[in-house]
Motif scaffolding. Structure first.
Motif, PDB file in Angstrom:
ATOM      1  N   MET A 105       0.817  -1.209   0.000  1.00 20.78           N
ATOM      2  CA  MET A 105       0.000   0.000   0.000  1.00 20.78           C
ATOM      3  C   MET A 105       0.858   1.269   0.000  1.00 20.78           C
ATOM      4  N   ASP A 106       1.933   1.148   0.782  1.00 21.79           N
ATOM      5  CA  ASP A 106       2.833   2.306   0.840  1.00 21.79           C
ATOM      6  C   ASP A 106       3.465   2.565  -0.521  1.00 21.79           C
ATOM      7  N   PHE A 107       3.798   1.507  -1.204  1.00 18.91           N
ATOM      8  CA  PHE A 107       4.419   1.671  -2.522  1.00 18.91           C
ATOM      9  C   PHE A 107       3.457   2.321  -3.486  1.00 18.91           C
ATOM     10  N   ILE A 108       2.223   1.911  -3.442  1.00 16.14           N
ATOM     11  CA  ILE A 108       1.220   2.460  -4.356  1.00 16.14           C
ATOM     12  C   ILE A 108       0.949   3.910  -4.035  1.00 16.14           C
ATOM     13  N   SER A 109       0.858   4.227  -2.737  1.00 17.70           N
ATOM     14  CA  SER A 109       0.594   5.613  -2.345  1.00 17.70           C
ATOM     15  C   SER A 109       1.762   6.518  -2.721  1.00 17.70           C
ATOM     16  N   GLY A 110       2.981   5.948  -2.608  1.00 15.38           N
ATOM     17  CA  GLY A 110       4.151   6.743  -3.003  1.00 15.38           C
ATOM     18  C   GLY A 110       4.140   7.025  -4.480  1.00 15.38           C
ATOM     19  N   ASN A 111       3.795   6.069  -5.271  1.00 18.94           N
ATOM     20  CA  ASN A 111       3.752   6.276  -6.723  1.00 18.94           C
ATOM     21  C   ASN A 111       2.689   7.295  -7.106  1.00 18.94           C
ATOM     22  N   ILE A 112       1.573   7.267  -6.399  1.00 17.37           N
ATOM     23  CA  ILE A 112       0.511   8.209  -6.697  1.00 17.37           C
ATOM     24  C   ILE A 112       0.986   9.630  -6.402  1.00 17.37           C
ATOM     25  N   SER A 113       1.732   9.820  -5.323  1.00 15.86           N
ATOM     26  CA  SER A 113       2.241  11.151  -4.965  1.00 15.86           C
ATOM     27  C   SER A 113       3.197  11.667  -6.026  1.00 15.86           C
ATOM     28  N   VAL A 114       4.064  10.809  -6.509  1.00 17.37           N
ATOM     29  CA  VAL A 114       5.026  11.241  -7.550  1.00 17.37           C
ATOM     30  C   VAL A 114       4.283  11.621  -8.805  1.00 17.37           C
ATOM     31  N   VAL A 115       3.314  10.810  -9.198  1.00 20.90           N
ATOM     32  CA  VAL A 115       2.559  11.112 -10.410  1.00 20.90           C
ATOM     33  C   VAL A 115       1.813  12.434 -10.264  1.00 20.90           C
ATOM     34  N   ALA A 116       1.299  12.678  -9.065  1.00 18.12           N
ATOM     35  CA  ALA A 116       0.570  13.922  -8.843  1.00 18.12           C
ATOM     36  C   ALA A 116       1.505  15.118  -8.975  1.00 18.12           C
ATOM     37  N   ILE A 117       2.696  14.957  -8.441  1.00 17.47           N
ATOM     38  CA  ILE A 117       3.662  16.064  -8.529  1.00 17.47           C
ATOM     39  C   ILE A 117       4.048  16.327  -9.978  1.00 17.47           C
ATOM     40  N   VAL A 118       4.291  15.254 -10.712  1.00 19.91           N
ATOM     41  CA  VAL A 118       4.672  15.420 -12.110  1.00 19.91           C
ATOM     42  C   VAL A 118       3.547  16.081 -12.897  1.00 19.91           C
ATOM     43  N   VAL A 119       2.342  15.660 -12.642  1.00 19.03           N
ATOM     44  CA  VAL A 119       1.207  16.235 -13.346  1.00 19.03           C
ATOM     45  C   VAL A 119       1.069  17.708 -13.014  1.00 19.03           C
ATOM     46  N   ALA A 120       1.278  18.044 -11.735  1.00 21.20           N
ATOM     47  CA  ALA A 120       1.168  19.447 -11.326  1.00 21.20           C
ATOM     48  C   ALA A 120       2.237  20.304 -12.020  1.00 21.20           C
ATOM     49  N   VAL A 121       3.434  19.740 -12.100  1.00 20.02           N
ATOM     50  CA  VAL A 121       4.516  20.503 -12.758  1.00 20.02           C
ATOM     51  C   VAL A 121       4.191  20.697 -14.225  1.00 20.02           C
ATOM     52  N   VAL A 122       3.711  19.642 -14.858  1.00 18.59           N
ATOM     53  CA  VAL A 122       3.378  19.756 -16.268  1.00 18.59           C
ATOM     54  C   VAL A 122       2.285  20.795 -16.486  1.00 18.59           C
ATOM     55  N   ILE A 123       1.305  20.800 -15.587  1.00 18.67           N
ATOM     56  CA  ILE A 123       0.210  21.753 -15.718  1.00 18.67           C
ATOM     57  C   ILE A 123       0.731  23.180 -15.561  1.00 18.67           C
ATOM     58  N   VAL A 124       1.622  23.373 -14.580  1.00 21.97           N
ATOM     59  CA  VAL A 124       2.172  24.715 -14.355  1.00 21.97           C
ATOM     60  C   VAL A 124       2.975  25.182 -15.552  1.00 21.97           C
ATOM     61  N   VAL A 125       3.798  24.264 -16.088  1.00 16.34           N
ATOM     62  CA  VAL A 125       4.612  24.636 -17.254  1.00 16.34           C
ATOM     63  C   VAL A 125       3.726  24.960 -18.442  1.00 16.34           C
ATOM     64  N   ALA A 126       2.712  24.153 -18.645  1.00 12.61           N
ATOM     65  CA  ALA A 126       1.809  24.408 -19.761  1.00 12.61           C
ATOM     66  C   ALA A 126       1.082  25.722 -19.589  1.00 12.61           C
ATOM     67  N   LEU A 127       0.684  26.025 -18.336  1.00  5.38           N
ATOM     68  CA  LEU A 127      -0.006  27.264 -18.067  1.00  5.38           C
ATOM     69  C   LEU A 127       0.911  28.461 -18.348  1.00  5.38           C
ATOM     70  N   LEU A 128       2.133  28.326 -17.888  1.00  5.09           N
ATOM     71  CA  LEU A 128       3.070  29.423 -18.133  1.00  5.09           C
ATOM     72  C   LEU A 128       3.325  29.612 -19.624  1.00  5.09           C
TER      73      LEU A 128
END
Length: 473
Positions: free
Chosen positions: A1-24
């Motif tokens: 469960m910890d592994f899955i939750s960790g992967n979800i956090s990384v994916v969320a961060i990457v998605v957020a960065v991509v969204i910010v870059v695209a917005l900029l």
């Protein structure tokens, strides 16, 4: 469960960065920068702007700046503010019914104000390439009216006025279109289909040529008169120059003559001074030579003469002293011989005293002879010389016989036997006379004879006054 939750956090961060870059990136792409030679007209919601009088404009104009254009809601259009250039050619009938053609060049642009940009954008935003044609049509109408209102002669005389009038007449019309004329230059005015301007030009040219010919003739006349006057003035000046040169030459010749005479006089004076100085120098040189003669010749001669006199006197005194010493010695010897016969002791004593007195007298005589030799030689001459030579004969004979006296054994080979030795000694004495005569010029035999004669007389005189011990006894 910890592994899955960790992967979800990384994916969320990457998605957020991509969204910010695209917005900029999207925001940057919607920012429109406008250079100074362009105007940006933004239309759409939010682009309305209120103007004076409460009127709202549906466009926003940006000139030389930047703005953000919202997607979907707004859109921006560019309008060039650069200058355009277009030729304008117009043909019309002038006031004298002469067809006239005007060729000009016009520089224009969109008015650089928000109102001008809006007016131009409303009419030509998508047809900006049609702007030159619009300006040409506006100016053609204005220029035609100006051509028809005045003769071509006036148009030709004032190009700039025609251009200014055309611009002024079209200024209001073009301002309504959002345009403005920068400059207008009239390049040429013609009369196509006729030779009006050429004829006017020929007439004017003929008048101008006539005027030019007249002016040229007048100028030539004036020039000819000027040349004549110049020639006359030149001749007069040349005459004055020749006269002045002659005067200067005469003054120069006179000055040269005076200078030459002064030079000759100065040279004569200088030569006189030089001669005087040379005469003084010669006199001084003569004095110097006289002094040098006195020093080098006369004074040494006088000194030599004085020395000779002194030497002669010295020799004379020496001879006298020698004679007196010899006489005294012989007197003493005679007295001693007579005294020896009576008393040997007394004789010996007397002989000793006589010998001592003789030695003392001889020493004194020799000393006095050295001092008086110079004076004696000058006064007695040959006699003194003979006295000196005769007084030295015993020494000379002794020196001549000394070599034979030093011989231990002598063998004489001669028919005369031992007499040959005596002859040899006598012969040497005879040769001595010749040697003395050759070296000194003294005849020893004659001098000796005279000396003996003088001695005999001298010995007789003092002998009468000598008192011997025997006589006193």
């Amino acid at each position: 469960m910890d592994f899955i939750s960790g992967n979800i956090s990384v994916v969320a961060i990457v998605v957020a960065v991509v969204i910010v870059v695209a917005l900029l990136s999207f925001v940057a792409s919607r920012v429109r920068r406008v250079p100074p030679n362009e105007a940006l007209i933004v239309v759409g919601r939010g682009a309305e702007r209120s103007e004076g009088g409460g009127i709202s404009s549906p466009q926003k104009v940006i000139i030389g700046g930047r703005t953000f254009v919202w997607p979907i809601f707004q859109e921006g259009f560019k309008l060039s503010l650069e200058q355009y250039q277009t030729p304008v050619e117009v043909q019309a009938i002038d006031a004298n019914y002469i067809r006239t053609a005007v060729k000009a060049t016009v520089n224009f642009k969109v008015t650089g104000t928000e109102d001008g940009v809006r007016r131009a954008a409303q009419r030509y935003l998508l047809q900006q390439q049609q702007l030159p044609v619009i300006v040409q049509q506006s100016l053609e109408g204005s220029i035609r009216g100006l051509i028809g209102g005045q003769p071509v002669d006036d148009l030709v005389k004032n190009f700039s006025r025609l251009a200014a009038d055309a611009v002024n007449e079209t200024k209001g019309e073009l301002a309504e279109l959002g345009l403005q004329i920068e400059t207008m230059n009239i390049r040429e005015i013609e009369t196509p289909g006729s030779t009006y301007l050429a004829d006017r030009g020929r007439a004017e040219a003929a008048v101008a040529k006539q005027n030019a010919d007249v002016a040229e003739a007048e100028a030539e006349r004036i020039a000819a008169l000027a040349r004549i006057g110049n020639t006359q003035q030149t001749a007069e000046r040349q005459l004055q120059l020749d006269v002045r040169q002659a005067q200067i030459k005469a003054e120069t010749d006179r000055a040269n003559a005076e200078a030459s005479a002064a030079g000759e006089l100065a040279r004569a004076t200088q030569d006189k001074l030089v001669a005087e100085q040379e005469s003084i120098a010669v006199a001084e040189q003569a004095k110097v030579n006289q002094e040098r003669l006195n020093i080098d010749v006369r004074q040494p001669a006088e000194a030599a003469a004085y020395a000779a006199v002194q030497n002669a006197e010295a020799e004379r005194d020496a001879a006298n002293a020698a004679v007196e010493a010899e006489a005294f010695r012989r007197t003493q010897l005679a007295d001693a011989a007579r005294a020896a016969a009576e008393n040997e002791a007394a004789a010996v004593e007397a002989a000793g005293r006589a010998e001592a007195a003789a030695i003392k007298a001889k020493g004194l005589a020799e000393a006095e002879a050295v001092d008086a030799l110079a004076e004696a030689q000058g006064k007695f001459g040959q006699a003194a010389l003979a006295s000196q030579v005769i007084s030295r004969l015993p020494e000379i004979a002794r020196e001549m016989a000394a070599p034979m006296g030093n011989i231990d054994a002598l063998t004489v080979v001669s028919t005369d036997g031992a007499n040959e030795l005596t002859k040899s000694v006598a012969n040497n004495m005879t040769q001595l006379q010749d040697v003395v005569k050759a070296t000194t010029g003294l005849d020893l035999v004659s001098a000796l004879g005279g000396f003996l004669g003088g001695r005999a007389g001298a010995s007789d005189a003092p002998s009468a006054h000598v008192t011997t011990p025997r006589d006193s006894a």
